[in-house]
Design an enzyme around this catalytic site. Sequence first.
Site, PDB file in Angstrom:
ATOM      1  N   GLU A 198       0.809  -1.227   0.000  1.00 24.31           N
ATOM      2  CA  GLU A 198       0.000   0.000   0.000  1.00 24.31           C
ATOM      3  C   GLU A 198       0.841   1.275   0.000  1.00 24.31           C
ATOM      4  OE1 GLU A 198      -4.266   0.143   1.790  1.00 24.31           O
ATOM      5  OE2 GLU A 198      -2.961  -0.819   3.278  1.00 24.31           O
ATOM      6  N   LYS A 203     -10.400   7.445   2.391  1.00 24.67           N
ATOM      7  CA  LYS A 203      -9.446   6.688   1.580  1.00 24.67           C
ATOM      8  C   LYS A 203     -10.213   6.088   0.392  1.00 24.67           C
ATOM      9  CE  LYS A 203      -5.810   3.215   2.068  1.00 24.67           C
ATOM     10  NZ  LYS A 203      -5.181   2.264   2.990  1.00 24.67           N
ATOM     11  N   ILE A 234      -5.516   5.076   8.771  1.00 26.09           N
ATOM     12  CA  ILE A 234      -6.101   6.391   8.551  1.00 26.09           C
ATOM     13  C   ILE A 234      -6.603   6.986   9.868  1.00 26.09           C
ATOM     14  CG2 ILE A 234      -6.612   6.085   6.106  1.00 26.09           C
ATOM     15  CD1 ILE A 234      -9.523   5.498   6.842  1.00 26.09           C
ATOM     16  N   GLU A 235      -6.865   6.140  10.848  1.00 24.55           N
ATOM     17  CA  GLU A 235      -7.227   6.628  12.174  1.00 24.55           C
ATOM     18  C   GLU A 235      -6.081   7.440  12.779  1.00 24.55           C
ATOM     19  OE1 GLU A 235      -7.560   3.563  10.975  1.00 24.55           O
ATOM     20  OE2 GLU A 235      -9.285   2.524  11.849  1.00 24.55           O
TER      21      GLU A 235
END
Length: 117
Positions: free
Chosen positions: A23, A96, A70-71
């Site tokens: 990723e 996202k 993403i947190e």
Amino acid sequence: MITARLFLSGIRASGRHGARPGEKDEAQEFVVDLDVEVNVGDDDIDGTADYRGITETVRAIVEHRSFDLIESMAGAIADEILALDRVARVTAVVHKPNAAGRLGIDGVAAAATAPHR
């Protein structure tokens, strides 16, 4: 002095974030929305938070730092924006888009608020 809220939506930036293998190999797009509570002074530009500076801060975090979650990115954005002049509270929502598409759903997002109440 009054308290007001600024809403900044659709702040787009590309960065290398993600917890899954591969990723972080290529930059992907992220979209950030903010709900910023500000302490407003006089009725002039210096009496509120600078939303240009807020936007630049968000883009710098997404583009130059790296997060697995993403947190965590939402938390870092909220903490950095909270440190700016006149900001009393902020909620950052990080979307996202690529993850949503891979899952066949409309959206994947995480939100964080600073200070935590």
